[in-house]
Scaffold this active site. Structure first.
Site, PDB file in Angstrom:
ATOM      1  N   THR A  43       0.773  -1.270   0.004  1.00 15.09           N
ATOM      2  CA  THR A  43      -0.082  -0.095  -0.140  1.00 15.09           C
ATOM      3  C   THR A  43       1.098   1.132  -0.025  1.00 15.09           C
ATOM      4  O   THR A  43       2.191   1.029  -0.203  1.00 15.09           O
ATOM      5  CB  THR A  43      -1.003  -0.248   1.127  1.00 15.09           C
ATOM      6  OG1 THR A  43      -1.993   0.935   1.048  1.00 15.09           O
ATOM      7  CG2 THR A  43      -0.377  -0.096   2.400  1.00 15.09           C
ATOM      8  N   LYS A  47       3.181   1.838  -3.690  1.00 16.35           N
ATOM      9  CA  LYS A  47       2.095   1.009  -4.864  1.00 16.35           C
ATOM     10  C   LYS A  47       3.007   1.290  -6.228  1.00 16.35           C
ATOM     11  O   LYS A  47       2.433   0.478  -7.155  1.00 16.35           O
ATOM     12  CB  LYS A  47       0.771   1.655  -4.735  1.00 16.35           C
ATOM     13  CG  LYS A  47       0.104   0.977  -3.527  1.00 16.35           C
ATOM     14  CD  LYS A  47      -1.317   1.725  -3.537  1.00 16.35           C
ATOM     15  CE  LYS A  47      -2.471   0.857  -3.510  1.00 16.35           C
ATOM     16  NZ  LYS A  47      -3.713   1.270  -3.543  1.00 16.35           N
ATOM     17  N   ASN A  68      -1.147  -3.587  -5.895  1.00 15.25           N
ATOM     18  CA  ASN A  68      -1.500  -3.819  -4.569  1.00 15.25           C
ATOM     19  C   ASN A  68      -1.482  -5.366  -4.199  1.00 15.25           C
ATOM     20  O   ASN A  68      -1.568  -5.650  -2.852  1.00 15.25           O
ATOM     21  CB  ASN A  68      -2.926  -3.345  -4.335  1.00 15.25           C
ATOM     22  CG  ASN A  68      -4.072  -4.134  -4.738  1.00 15.25           C
ATOM     23  OD1 ASN A  68      -3.833  -4.937  -5.676  1.00 15.25           O
ATOM     24  ND2 ASN A  68      -5.320  -4.102  -4.447  1.00 15.25           N
ATOM     25  N   ASP A  83      -8.001  -3.946  -7.142  1.00 16.27           N
ATOM     26  CA  ASP A  83      -8.992  -2.858  -6.756  1.00 16.27           C
ATOM     27  C   ASP A  83     -10.156  -2.917  -7.890  1.00 16.27           C
ATOM     28  O   ASP A  83     -11.164  -2.626  -7.719  1.00 16.27           O
ATOM     29  CB  ASP A  83      -8.266  -1.579  -6.606  1.00 16.27           C
ATOM     30  CG  ASP A  83      -7.930  -1.286  -5.330  1.00 16.27           C
ATOM     31  OD1 ASP A  83      -8.316  -2.132  -4.288  1.00 16.27           O
ATOM     32  OD2 ASP A  83      -6.798  -0.365  -4.906  1.00 16.27           O
ATOM     33  N   GLY A 107     -13.425  12.599  -9.004  1.00 19.40           N
ATOM     34  CA  GLY A 107     -12.135  12.429  -8.599  1.00 19.40           C
ATOM     35  C   GLY A 107     -11.201  11.840  -9.420  1.00 19.40           C
ATOM     36  O   GLY A 107     -11.514  10.952 -10.229  1.00 19.40           O
ATOM     37  N   ASN A 108      -9.950  12.071  -9.347  1.00 20.77           N
ATOM     38  CA  ASN A 108      -8.736  11.706 -10.131  1.00 20.77           C
ATOM     39  C   ASN A 108      -7.486  11.159  -9.413  1.00 20.77           C
ATOM     40  O   ASN A 108      -6.491  11.443  -9.919  1.00 20.77           O
ATOM     41  CB  ASN A 108      -8.502  12.717 -11.129  1.00 20.77           C
ATOM     42  CG  ASN A 108      -8.182  14.204 -10.557  1.00 20.77           C
ATOM     43  OD1 ASN A 108      -9.174  14.994 -10.516  1.00 20.77           O
ATOM     44  ND2 ASN A 108      -7.140  14.253 -10.167  1.00 20.77           N
ATOM     45  N   GLY A 109      -7.777  10.346  -8.347  1.00 20.28           N
ATOM     46  CA  GLY A 109      -6.628  10.067  -7.524  1.00 20.28           C
ATOM     47  C   GLY A 109      -6.481   8.648  -7.919  1.00 20.28           C
ATOM     48  O   GLY A 109      -7.028   8.235  -8.985  1.00 20.28           O
ATOM     49  N   ALA A 111      -7.469   5.937  -6.670  1.00 23.52           N
ATOM     50  CA  ALA A 111      -8.698   4.816  -6.587  1.00 23.52           C
ATOM     51  C   ALA A 111      -9.728   5.027  -7.873  1.00 23.52           C
ATOM     52  O   ALA A 111     -10.040   4.108  -8.330  1.00 23.52           O
ATOM     53  CB  ALA A 111      -9.826   5.114  -5.431  1.00 23.52           C
ATOM     54  N   TYR A 207     -16.331   3.679   2.570  1.00 23.27           N
ATOM     55  CA  TYR A 207     -16.802   2.377   3.281  1.00 23.27           C
ATOM     56  C   TYR A 207     -17.104   2.812   4.937  1.00 23.27           C
ATOM     57  O   TYR A 207     -17.502   2.000   5.990  1.00 23.27           O
ATOM     58  CB  TYR A 207     -16.087   1.010   3.395  1.00 23.27           C
ATOM     59  CG  TYR A 207     -14.323   1.452   3.363  1.00 23.27           C
ATOM     60  CD1 TYR A 207     -13.859   1.214   4.868  1.00 23.27           C
ATOM     61  CD2 TYR A 207     -13.733   1.261   2.358  1.00 23.27           C
ATOM     62  CE1 TYR A 207     -12.496   1.247   4.901  1.00 23.27           C
ATOM     63  CE2 TYR A 207     -12.350   1.309   2.608  1.00 23.27           C
ATOM     64  CZ  TYR A 207     -11.748   1.422   3.565  1.00 23.27           C
ATOM     65  OH  TYR A 207     -10.388   1.518   3.813  1.00 23.27           O
ATOM     66  N   GLY A 228     -18.560   1.315  -0.208  1.00 22.01           N
ATOM     67  CA  GLY A 228     -17.189   0.757  -0.647  1.00 22.01           C
ATOM     68  C   GLY A 228     -17.096  -0.535   0.065  1.00 22.01           C
ATOM     69  O   GLY A 228     -15.777  -1.113  -0.183  1.00 22.01           O
TER      70      GLY A 228
HETATM   71  P1  NAP Z   1      -6.557  10.166  -3.540  1.00 24.01           P
HETATM   72  O1  NAP Z   1      -5.539   9.542  -4.522  1.00 24.01           O
HETATM   73  O2  NAP Z   1      -6.044  11.227  -2.364  1.00 24.01           O
HETATM   74  O3  NAP Z   1      -7.519  10.971  -4.521  1.00 24.01           O
HETATM   75  C1  NAP Z   1      -8.618  11.779  -3.962  1.00 24.01           C
HETATM   76  C2  NAP Z   1      -9.461  12.381  -5.217  1.00 24.01           C
HETATM   77  O4  NAP Z   1     -10.342  13.125  -4.488  1.00 24.01           O
HETATM   78  C3  NAP Z   1      -8.450  13.543  -5.914  1.00 24.01           C
HETATM   79  O5  NAP Z   1      -8.613  13.649  -7.098  1.00 24.01           O
HETATM   80  C4  NAP Z   1      -8.663  14.984  -5.064  1.00 24.01           C
HETATM   81  O6  NAP Z   1      -8.565  15.919  -5.776  1.00 24.01           O
HETATM   82  C5  NAP Z   1      -9.997  14.363  -4.877  1.00 24.01           C
HETATM   83  N1  NAP Z   1     -10.719  15.275  -3.876  1.00 24.01           N
HETATM   84  C6  NAP Z   1     -10.276  15.296  -2.672  1.00 24.01           C
HETATM   85  N2  NAP Z   1     -11.078  16.089  -2.015  1.00 24.01           N
HETATM   86  C7  NAP Z   1     -11.838  16.794  -2.676  1.00 24.01           C
HETATM   87  C8  NAP Z   1     -12.796  17.954  -2.468  1.00 24.01           C
HETATM   88  N3  NAP Z   1     -13.175  18.610  -1.335  1.00 24.01           N
HETATM   89  N4  NAP Z   1     -13.366  18.334  -3.866  1.00 24.01           N
HETATM   90  C9  NAP Z   1     -13.033  17.639  -4.996  1.00 24.01           C
HETATM   91  N5  NAP Z   1     -12.222  16.684  -5.272  1.00 24.01           N
HETATM   92  C10 NAP Z   1     -11.598  16.315  -4.034  1.00 24.01           C
HETATM   93  O7  NAP Z   1      -7.242   9.041  -2.670  1.00 24.01           O
HETATM   94  P2  NAP Z   1      -7.856   7.529  -3.354  1.00 24.01           P
HETATM   95  O8  NAP Z   1      -6.915   6.802  -2.586  1.00 24.01           O
HETATM   96  O9  NAP Z   1      -8.140   7.810  -4.623  1.00 24.01           O
HETATM   97  O10 NAP Z   1      -9.248   7.378  -2.199  1.00 24.01           O
HETATM   98  C11 NAP Z   1     -10.139   8.117  -2.629  1.00 24.01           C
HETATM   99  C12 NAP Z   1     -11.355   7.552  -1.860  1.00 24.01           C
HETATM  100  O11 NAP Z   1     -11.842   6.333  -2.262  1.00 24.01           O
HETATM  101  C13 NAP Z   1     -11.272   7.311  -0.344  1.00 24.01           C
HETATM  102  O12 NAP Z   1     -12.424   7.909   0.262  1.00 24.01           O
HETATM  103  C14 NAP Z   1     -10.900   6.260  -0.035  1.00 24.01           C
HETATM  104  O13 NAP Z   1     -11.182   5.755   1.159  1.00 24.01           O
HETATM  105  C15 NAP Z   1     -11.848   5.372  -1.060  1.00 24.01           C
HETATM  106  N6  NAP Z   1     -11.084   4.202  -1.653  1.00 24.01           N
HETATM  107  C16 NAP Z   1     -12.064   2.964  -1.087  1.00 24.01           C
HETATM  108  C17 NAP Z   1     -11.556   1.799  -1.462  1.00 24.01           C
HETATM  109  C18 NAP Z   1     -12.271   0.526  -1.216  1.00 24.01           C
HETATM  110  O14 NAP Z   1     -11.878  -0.477  -1.466  1.00 24.01           O
HETATM  111  N7  NAP Z   1     -13.348   0.818  -1.062  1.00 24.01           N
HETATM  112  C19 NAP Z   1     -10.217   1.613  -2.238  1.00 24.01           C
HETATM  113  C20 NAP Z   1      -9.431   2.943  -2.345  1.00 24.01           C
HETATM  114  C21 NAP Z   1      -9.947   4.102  -1.970  1.00 24.01           C
HETATM  115  P3  NAP Z   1      -7.062  16.565  -6.084  1.00 24.01           P
HETATM  116  O15 NAP Z   1      -6.332  15.659  -7.046  1.00 24.01           O
HETATM  117  O16 NAP Z   1      -7.294  17.667  -6.709  1.00 24.01           O
HETATM  118  O17 NAP Z   1      -6.290  16.538  -4.749  1.00 24.01           O
END
Ligand code: NAP
Length: 262
Positions: A43, A47, A68, A83, A107-109, A111, A207, A228
């Site tokens: 993680t 990753k 992962n 994932d 979102g563009n992170g 996940a 989740y 989630g």
């Molecule tokens: P990450 O890489 O930090 O990406 C987060 C994304 O959300 C980025 O694009 C960020 O924008 C955007 N964002 C954050 N705050 C925002 C706001 N206030 N307004 C608009 N956009 C916003 O995180 P991640 O790993 O992708 O995770 C995202 C979510 O998925 C989390 O809640 C995590 O817990 C969940 N998740 C769940 C699982 C599962 O198995 N269920 C697996 C992975 C992740 P910027 O790029 O502009 O900062």
């Protein structure tokens, strides 16, 4: 959830956490090989940096740009990303013609990358990705151009949501908006919900809490909703299946998580 599954399968395995400093990743991975580990999950922050240390990286992990799950093979360490499979698993029980359903990903992170790969694999004809940072969105779009998957992807800034929402057959929150400590927040305003088609599916990767504010809004609007938790269970089950070469006891894993999640 892994140890609960291992106990149910009656295997002499243990699933243990190893905190590893970035500069010690290679020595750790070599050490895992030396002691004969079957495999491991990996993680943040490893990753991406694990990838050059592996003999084989699956197409889906290359497309996502992150690994992962790692397992030992005759040729060395192999990596994949479970994932996308985890995300897809609950959707596959729906009888929907995915080729008719454009996906809108918020979102563009990290996940969001797995969600894009999964939507492409499901067959969504178009994947719209909305984010708040135009530069990061451009880099996100660019990164898919050399991808082995080649999804039909376009990126859009958040202010375009009004015109994007009516197109969405599958709407995914891949931002942390609405997570614990900020549970009243939602990526959508109440007055944006009516813009969605009544058959649209709302999926939140979060989740904790379950349901999020976003999913409560969506359920009130009569939409099908997914949280989630199942993605978390299923990405773990997919990894366990690789390591053990046995069908994982998914119900045991889900129950173990439910007992421990806040
Ligand atoms: P990450 O890489 O930090 O990406 C987060 C994304 O959300 C980025 O694009 C960020 O924008 C955007 N964002 C954050 N705050 C925002 C706001 N206030 N307004 C608009 N956009 C916003 O995180 P991640 O790993 O992708 O995770 C995202 C979510 O998925 C989390 O809640 C995590 O817990 C969940 N998740 C769940 C699982 C599962 O198995 N269920 C697996 C992975 C992740 P910027 O790029 O502009 O900062």
């Amino acid at each position: 959830m892994h140890n609960a599954a291992i106990a149910t399968l009656g295997l002499d395995y243990a699933y243990l956490p190893f905190p590893i400093a970035p500069e010690r990743l290679k020595v750790a991975v070599d050490g895992f090989a030396a002691v004969g580990l079957q495999g491991f999950n990996i993680t943040i922050p490893h990753k991406q940096t694990i990838m050059p240390l592996l003999t084989t990286v699956t197409e889906v992990a290359q497309a996502i740009g992150a690994v992962n799950t790692v397992w030992w093979s005759d040729t060395g360490w192999c990596g994949t990303n479970t994932d996308a499979a985890g995300f897809m698993a609950p959707l596959q029980s729906l009888k929907r013609d995915w080729q008719q359903l454009p996906a809108l990903v918020l979102g563009n992170g990290g996940a969001a990358r797995a969600v894009v790969a999964a939507c492409h694999q499901l067959g969504c004809p178009e994947i719209l990705v909305a984010g708040r940072n135009a530069q990061k969105l451009a880099a996100f779009a660019q990164s898919w151009q050399a991808s082995p998957l080649q999804p039909n992807l376009s990126t859009h800034t958040w202010d375009q949501l009004g015109s994007l929402l009516p197109k969405a057959g599958l709407l995914v929150n891949a931002t942390p908006i609405g997570m614990a400590l900020n549970v009243e927040a939602s990526p959508l305003a109440d007055n944006q919900l009516p813009l969605l088609d009544s058959q649209a599916i709302a999926y939140d990767l979060i989740y904790t809490p379950r349901p999020t504010q976003f999913l409560q809004q969506a359920a009130t609007a009569g939409l099908a909703t997914f949280d989630g938790l199942e993605m978390l269970v299923q990405q773990g089950a997919a990894a366990l299946a690789i390591w053990t070469q046995q069908p994982p006891p998914v119900d045991v894993m889900r129950q173990a998580l439910l007992e421990r999640l806040p």
